[in-house]
Scaffold this motif. Structure first.
Motif, PDB file in Angstrom:
ATOM      1  N   LYS B  33       0.683  -1.679   0.172  1.00  0.00           N
ATOM      2  CA  LYS B  33       0.657  -0.354  -0.592  1.00  0.00           C
ATOM      3  C   LYS B  33       1.180   1.125  -0.131  1.00  0.00           C
ATOM      4  O   LYS B  33       0.838   2.088  -0.625  1.00  0.00           O
ATOM      5  CB  LYS B  33      -0.709  -0.138   1.362  1.00  0.00           C
ATOM      6  CG  LYS B  33      -2.269   0.189   0.697  1.00  0.00           C
ATOM      7  CD  LYS B  33      -3.564   0.268   2.642  1.00  0.00           C
ATOM      8  CE  LYS B  33      -4.407   1.467   2.699  1.00  0.00           C
ATOM      9  NZ  LYS B  33      -5.058   0.943   3.963  1.00  0.00           N
ATOM     10  N   GLU B  41       2.769   9.311  -5.787  1.00  0.00           N
ATOM     11  CA  GLU B  41       2.902  10.952  -5.815  1.00  0.00           C
ATOM     12  C   GLU B  41       3.648  11.275  -6.985  1.00  0.00           C
ATOM     13  O   GLU B  41       3.896  12.179  -7.427  1.00  0.00           O
ATOM     14  CB  GLU B  41       3.340  10.170  -3.864  1.00  0.00           C
ATOM     15  CG  GLU B  41       4.231  11.926  -4.131  1.00  0.00           C
ATOM     16  CD  GLU B  41       4.140  11.948  -2.329  1.00  0.00           C
ATOM     17  OE1 GLU B  41       4.472  10.932  -1.394  1.00  0.00           O
ATOM     18  OE2 GLU B  41       5.133  12.691  -1.505  1.00  0.00           O
ATOM     19  N   ASN B  42       4.689  10.287  -7.122  1.00  0.00           N
ATOM     20  CA  ASN B  42       5.729  10.096  -8.163  1.00  0.00           C
ATOM     21  C   ASN B  42       5.391  10.500  -9.115  1.00  0.00           C
ATOM     22  O   ASN B  42       5.431  11.110 -10.014  1.00  0.00           O
ATOM     23  CB  ASN B  42       6.917   9.056  -7.903  1.00  0.00           C
ATOM     24  CG  ASN B  42       8.215   9.194  -6.784  1.00  0.00           C
ATOM     25  OD1 ASN B  42       9.043   9.949  -6.999  1.00  0.00           O
ATOM     26  ND2 ASN B  42       8.155   8.064  -5.699  1.00  0.00           N
ATOM     27  N   LEU B  44       2.642  11.796  -9.750  1.00  0.00           N
ATOM     28  CA  LEU B  44       2.284  13.311  -9.895  1.00  0.00           C
ATOM     29  C   LEU B  44       3.596  14.492 -10.273  1.00  0.00           C
ATOM     30  O   LEU B  44       3.701  15.209 -10.832  1.00  0.00           O
ATOM     31  CB  LEU B  44       1.823  13.543  -8.892  1.00  0.00           C
ATOM     32  CG  LEU B  44       1.235  14.208  -8.483  1.00  0.00           C
ATOM     33  CD1 LEU B  44      -0.455  14.096  -9.279  1.00  0.00           C
ATOM     34  CD2 LEU B  44       0.424  14.433  -7.512  1.00  0.00           C
ATOM     35  N   VAL B  45       4.426  14.019  -9.799  1.00  0.00           N
ATOM     36  CA  VAL B  45       5.806  15.153  -9.244  1.00  0.00           C
ATOM     37  C   VAL B  45       6.266  15.143 -10.780  1.00  0.00           C
ATOM     38  O   VAL B  45       6.617  15.645 -11.365  1.00  0.00           O
ATOM     39  CB  VAL B  45       6.903  14.501  -8.332  1.00  0.00           C
ATOM     40  CG1 VAL B  45       8.402  15.154  -8.859  1.00  0.00           C
ATOM     41  CG2 VAL B  45       6.288  14.448  -7.124  1.00  0.00           C
ATOM     42  N   GLU B  48       4.115  17.350 -13.084  1.00  0.00           N
ATOM     43  CA  GLU B  48       4.403  18.729 -12.793  1.00  0.00           C
ATOM     44  C   GLU B  48       6.316  19.319 -13.518  1.00  0.00           C
ATOM     45  O   GLU B  48       6.219  20.325 -14.040  1.00  0.00           O
ATOM     46  CB  GLU B  48       4.508  19.100 -11.873  1.00  0.00           C
ATOM     47  CG  GLU B  48       2.801  19.030 -10.410  1.00  0.00           C
ATOM     48  CD  GLU B  48       2.283  19.841 -11.075  1.00  0.00           C
ATOM     49  OE1 GLU B  48       2.056  20.399 -11.902  1.00  0.00           O
ATOM     50  OE2 GLU B  48       0.535  19.564 -11.672  1.00  0.00           O
ATOM     51  N   ALA B  74      16.513  16.473 -11.653  1.00  0.00           N
ATOM     52  CA  ALA B  74      15.631  15.808 -10.965  1.00  0.00           C
ATOM     53  C   ALA B  74      15.106  15.127 -11.356  1.00  0.00           C
ATOM     54  O   ALA B  74      14.010  13.550 -10.771  1.00  0.00           O
ATOM     55  CB  ALA B  74      15.314  17.687 -10.380  1.00  0.00           C
ATOM     56  N   ASN B  77      16.149  11.376 -11.200  1.00  0.00           N
ATOM     57  CA  ASN B  77      15.606  10.762 -10.446  1.00  0.00           C
ATOM     58  C   ASN B  77      14.475  10.381 -10.097  1.00  0.00           C
ATOM     59  O   ASN B  77      14.438   8.953  -9.864  1.00  0.00           O
ATOM     60  CB  ASN B  77      16.421  12.006  -9.333  1.00  0.00           C
ATOM     61  CG  ASN B  77      17.806  11.755  -8.818  1.00  0.00           C
ATOM     62  OD1 ASN B  77      18.719  11.072  -9.496  1.00  0.00           O
ATOM     63  ND2 ASN B  77      18.276  13.211  -8.536  1.00  0.00           N
ATOM     64  N   VAL B  78      13.372  10.581 -10.269  1.00  0.00           N
ATOM     65  CA  VAL B  78      11.924  10.310  -9.873  1.00  0.00           C
ATOM     66  C   VAL B  78      11.545   9.342 -11.194  1.00  0.00           C
ATOM     67  O   VAL B  78      11.194   8.449 -10.797  1.00  0.00           O
ATOM     68  CB  VAL B  78      11.170  11.761 -11.014  1.00  0.00           C
ATOM     69  CG1 VAL B  78       9.679  11.637 -10.645  1.00  0.00           C
ATOM     70  CG2 VAL B  78      11.450  12.730 -10.010  1.00  0.00           C
ATOM     71  N   ARG B  81      13.193   6.659  -9.464  1.00  0.00           N
ATOM     72  CA  ARG B  81      12.648   6.037  -8.547  1.00  0.00           C
ATOM     73  C   ARG B  81      11.248   5.298  -8.314  1.00  0.00           C
ATOM     74  O   ARG B  81      10.760   4.307  -7.934  1.00  0.00           O
ATOM     75  CB  ARG B  81      11.940   7.566  -7.473  1.00  0.00           C
ATOM     76  CG  ARG B  81      11.940   7.315  -6.281  1.00  0.00           C
ATOM     77  CD  ARG B  81      12.248   7.725  -5.045  1.00  0.00           C
ATOM     78  NE  ARG B  81      10.924   7.257  -4.159  1.00  0.00           N
ATOM     79  CZ  ARG B  81      11.277   6.217  -3.612  1.00  0.00           C
ATOM     80  NH1 ARG B  81      12.648   5.153  -3.749  1.00  0.00           N
ATOM     81  NH2 ARG B  81      10.764   6.274  -2.461  1.00  0.00           N
TER      82      ARG B  81
END
Lengths: 332, 127
Positions: B33, B41-42, B44-45, B48, B74, B77-78, B81
């Motif tokens: 979960k 979240e990632n 979404l980042v 953006e 960045a 990196n995202v 991730r």
């Protein structure tokens, strides 16, 4: 017909308590989801208020505000650079943005939240349907509903249906069925008594017209239909007794027997002449005729109330008696 | 008598194992979960970051300080991730399936044991 379908009470498959337990568990899940939904709605409200604030901030070059200091203290301050925002994108990433850009980001975030709310609502609807199903099952189980399952047979489908309505649950209504059978017995009795009457009438008519015999023989298999014949036997036997008692023709029976025996003595004699030392065998030979004699007798008794029978008529009676004897044998 | 006792001990052991397995499964579910949320979240980042223009300043919060980062870096990196989290989710799914299979087999074994014990006790009751 009896093995057409199976009947299972729902309570045996889904006990009421179990269904209620399942329903409760689903309700718990729904409550959980409801909490999530409330949280999301809180986020959406926060987001909207933040958007409003961010839109208003660049209206002035600076704002006089109370700056929070620690947990309980504030001191007066001044907010400058009202069009510069550090926006948290998530995962520790920040971006320097203007008010307008920030509002765009926040609006996108709001949309994402709304899609989450939608999916959550759909899930909750599913869960509610499930819960109502469990509730209904629990209710049905408590009410003692039964499930009737029948193999679909095309030609007999209508019969199966009526049977299904007739006895909804054999395990529950055995007594009722027994009563029903007794009712059916009475019905059979009536039918067979009627058949008896018809038979007698026909036999009477037969004397005048031998061709009726064929018809009668055809009728007989009908009366053999089922296990109910015992009742007929009971019914017909008193008639025989009465007839035998009052029949002056009873001697005629023995006469008939005698005539039959007349046929046998030569046979006996021949066997005797061949082997005197075998009386048992002789008896054996005689045995089959004796049974036929009995049947013969029966038929004559039935005819007994007809006065003035001559040998010829007796012989027709003997012939017609054959199916009767077969019938009687089947009854036993 | 001894046989029944042994069976009961066996049953207890199996029940413990099953409990442990169920705990593992619950833990696995929780981790899963958490990872799913992080993945969202990632994503979404990343969205953006893609929307930002080239010269925008991007910072990363490391401990108490904001460290200025290159946008491309960045972004990479995202992405990395996200890949990592996806792989992790797949791995968790596999282990979860494995655990559930184990749980089912354990349940079956326990059921069989219970039946045997019942049969034994019924036989004893008759005798």
């Amino acid at each position: 017909m009896e093995t057409m379908g199976t009947v299972t009470p729902i309570s045996s498959v889904f006990p009421a308590e179990e269904a209620q337990k399942a329903s409760r568990r689903v309700q718990d899940t729904i409550a959980e989801r409801q909490q999530q939904l409330d949280q999301l709605k809180g986020f959406i409200d926060d987001n909207i208020s933040v958007i409003n604030l961010v839109q208003k901030l660049p209206d002035e070059t600076h704002h006089n505000i109370m700056v929070p200091f620690g947990k309980a203290a504030f001191f007066p301050g001044r907010l400058i650079h009202t069009n510069e925002f550090m926006v948290l994108l998530g995962e520790g990433y920040y971006a320097e943005r203007t008010a307008k850009q920030t509002v765009d980001i926040l609006k996108r975030r709001g949309k994402a939240l709304e899609t989450q709310v939608e999916s959550l609502k759909a899930i909750m609807q599913d869960l509610e349907a499930e819960a109502s199903f469990f509730d209904a099952t629990a209710q049905e189980s408590a009410d003692g509903l039964v499930e009737i399952r029948e193999d679909y047979v095309e030609e007999a489908s209508s019969r199966a249906e009526t049977a299904g309505y007739g006895k909804p649950d054999p395990t529950f209504s055995l007594e009722k069925d027994a009563r029903k059978f007794s009712v059916e017995d009475e019905e059979y009795n009536r039918i067979f008594s009627r058949i008896d009457e018809l038979e007698k009438e026909e036999e009477e008519a037969e004397k005048g017209n031998e061709s009726d015999e064929d018809e009668r023989i055809q009728n007989e298999p009908d009366s053999n239909i089922s296990e109910m014949s015992t009742h007929q036997e009971v019914r017909s036997s008193p008639v025989q007794v009465v007839d035998v008692a009052k029949a002056p023709e009873a001697p005629a029976v023995s006469k008939g027997d005698g005539s039959l025996h007349c046929d046998y003595p030569p046979l006996n004699r021949s066997t005797m002449s061949k082997a005197l030392e075998l009386p048992e065998e002789k008896k054996k030979v005689q045995a089959p005729p004796s049974t036929s004699n009995m049947a013969f007798t029966g038929s004559i008794v039935e005819h007994a109330h007809n006065i003035g029978m001559n040998m010829l008529e007796q012989q027709t009676g003997a012939r017609s008696s054959k199916p009767v004897s077969r019938f009687k044998m089947q009854r036993k | 008598m001894a046989a029944v006792k042994e069976l009961q001990r066996d049953l207890e052991n199996k029940a413990n194992d099953l409990n442990k397995l169920q705990k593992d499964i619950a833990k696995n579910h929780q981790v899963r979960k958490k990872y799913t949320i992080q993945l969202g979240e990632n994503e979404l980042v990343l969205k953006e970051l893609d929307l930002l223009n080239e010269e925008a300043n991007v910072y990363k919060l490391i401990g108490p300080v904001l460290v200025k980062q290159d946008l491309a870096e960045a972004n990479a990196n995202v992405r990395k991730r996200i890949d990592y989290i996806s792989a992790e989710l797949k791995r968790l799914d596999a282990t979860l399936q494995d655990l559930e299979e184990k749980q089912n087999s354990k349940k079956e074994a326990i059921f069989k044991l219970q039946q045997r014990i019942q049969a034994l006790q019924a036989g004893k009751g008759k005798a």
